[in-house]
Design an enzyme around this catalytic site. Structure first.
Site, PDB file in Angstrom:
ATOM      1  N   ASN A 129      29.904  51.210   8.822  1.00 58.08           N
ATOM      2  CA  ASN A 129      29.800  50.567   7.516  1.00 58.08           C
ATOM      3  C   ASN A 129      28.421  49.950   7.373  1.00 58.08           C
ATOM      4  OD1 ASN A 129      32.423  51.122   6.727  1.00 58.08           O
ATOM      5  ND2 ASN A 129      33.213  49.117   7.290  1.00 58.08           N
TER       6      ASN A 129
ATOM      7  N   ARG B  98      36.216  55.146   8.040  1.00 61.23           N
ATOM      8  CA  ARG B  98      35.516  55.372   9.318  1.00 61.23           C
ATOM      9  C   ARG B  98      36.435  56.010  10.353  1.00 61.23           C
ATOM     10  NH1 ARG B  98      33.356  49.919  11.148  1.00 61.23           N
ATOM     11  NH2 ARG B  98      35.177  49.318   9.977  1.00 61.23           N
TER      12      ARG B  98
END
Length: 88
Positions: free
Chosen positions: A36, A18
């Site tokens: 996520n 990320r």
């Protein structure tokens, strides 16, 4: 301008994916977000110039060094008008 909704499969959680996505998207001048999902995938909304979005999607197939993406589900979506690219 184009916008894509992405679901990235493979080893993409717990490997800096990320944060890497945020840095890469910002370096390409893209806006949107990444997060996520509970099933172990990573979801992203990426928007900007078509060429930059395509560059981002190609980069996401490799990801950061410890990641191992297997495939990306992608679909065209409406632009969200985001001011920056953020981690959710």
């Amino acid at each position: 301008m184009t916008a894509r909704h992405l679901i990235v499969h493979g080893r993409v959680q717990g490997v800096f994916y990320r944060d890497w996505t945020v840095q890469t998207a910002r370096s390409l001048g893209l806006t949107g977000w990444v997060r996520n999902l509970p099933d172990g995938t990573v979801e992203a909304h990426v928007e900007g110039p078509r060429e930059a979005v395509e560059q981002m999607m190609a980069a996401m197939q490799d990801g950061p060094p410890r990641a191992a993406p297997t495939h990306i589900d992608s679909r065209n979506v409406d632009e969200g008008g985001f001011a920056e690219f953020a981690r959710r």
